[in-house]
Motif scaffolding. Structure first.
Motif, PDB file in Angstrom:
ATOM      1  N   UNK A 110       0.828  -1.202   0.000  1.00  9.86           N
ATOM      2  CA  UNK A 110       0.000   0.000   0.000  1.00  9.86           C
ATOM      3  C   UNK A 110       0.869   1.262   0.000  1.00  9.86           C
ATOM      4  N   UNK A 111       1.888   1.270   0.848  1.00 14.22           N
ATOM      5  CA  UNK A 111       2.756   2.449   0.907  1.00 14.22           C
ATOM      6  C   UNK A 111       3.566   2.617  -0.373  1.00 14.22           C
ATOM      7  N   UNK A 112       3.955   1.535  -1.000  1.00 17.93           N
ATOM      8  CA  UNK A 112       4.735   1.639  -2.228  1.00 17.93           C
ATOM      9  C   UNK A 112       3.898   2.077  -3.419  1.00 17.93           C
ATOM     10  N   UNK A 113       2.652   1.601  -3.497  1.00 21.21           N
ATOM     11  CA  UNK A 113       1.821   1.901  -4.665  1.00 21.21           C
ATOM     12  C   UNK A 113       0.951   3.137  -4.500  1.00 21.21           C
ATOM     13  N   UNK A 114       0.415   3.368  -3.318  1.00 22.92           N
ATOM     14  CA  UNK A 114      -0.540   4.458  -3.133  1.00 22.92           C
ATOM     15  C   UNK A 114       0.119   5.674  -2.491  1.00 22.92           C
ATOM     16  N   UNK A 120       9.681   8.107   5.849  1.00 20.88           N
ATOM     17  CA  UNK A 120      10.286   6.833   6.238  1.00 20.88           C
ATOM     18  C   UNK A 120       9.866   6.425   7.649  1.00 20.88           C
ATOM     19  N   UNK A 121       9.536   7.396   8.506  1.00 23.59           N
ATOM     20  CA  UNK A 121       9.095   7.082   9.861  1.00 23.59           C
ATOM     21  C   UNK A 121       7.798   6.275   9.857  1.00 23.59           C
ATOM     22  N   UNK A 122       6.936   6.549   8.873  1.00 22.83           N
ATOM     23  CA  UNK A 122       5.682   5.807   8.775  1.00 22.83           C
ATOM     24  C   UNK A 122       5.970   4.353   8.407  1.00 22.83           C
ATOM     25  N   UNK A 123       6.859   4.150   7.439  1.00 24.56           N
ATOM     26  CA  UNK A 123       7.248   2.786   7.070  1.00 24.56           C
ATOM     27  C   UNK A 123       7.805   2.031   8.283  1.00 24.56           C
TER      28      UNK A 123
END
Length: 160
Positions: A110-114, A120-123
């Motif tokens: 989801x983070x990579x596509x949307x 980076x803190x969210x990842x």
């Protein structure tokens, strides 16, 4: 395994420490209805007769993952008990094992596509949380199994 109890004492402890009902009922989807007005003062929930038993933990909060299935008989004036600990619901066990892994891949996808511009803190925070869930779910399953076997051995005074 052997027990210090006689066969009549073993049956009496089965009666006093077990609520009668199908162990499969507690672990399936309809087990949620058992939480309304259910008596959890007894340690185990299950079925038993004069030679066999099928018990699971008596809980209203979390569904039981494991069941103790076994047979008992009187041999040479000692009570011998043969039991195994099996999964109560294979689907629930697989769900608890692999849901966090699918979440890890799903959130990262989801983070990579949307959300391509997410910091980076969210990842890191989401991945750490999901990795914690993976380890916790595995640890919790082992803990529940060990706790159930410990209570069974303690209540029925089983010696190896």
């Amino acid at each position: 395994m052997k027990s210090k109890l006689t066969i009549s004492e073993f049956r009496n402890r089965l009666k006093t420490h077990s609520k009668i009902g199908s162990p499969n009922f507690k672990s399936n989807l309809f087990g949620i209805f058992a939480m309304f007005g259910d008596d959890v003062s007894k340690t185990f929930y299950g079925l038993f007769d004069d030679s066999a038993f099928n018990l699971t933990m008596n809980s209203t909060i979390s569904p039981p993952l494991y069941a103790i299935k076994g047979k008992y008989r009187n041999t040479n004036s000692t009570l011998s008990i043969n039991y195994t600990i099996e999964t109560n619901s294979k689907f629930l066990l697989l769900y608890l094992k692999f849901l966090p892994v699918f979440l890890l891949f799903g959130i990262n996808l989801f983070f990579l596509l949307v959300e391509k511009n997410a910091p980076i803190e969210v990842y890191i925070s989401f991945n750490l949380f999901v990795i914690f869930m993976i380890f916790f779910s595995r640890w919790d399953m082992k803990r529940r199994k060990k706790n159930m076997e410990r209570k069974f051995i303690e209540i029925f005074e089983i010696i190896q």
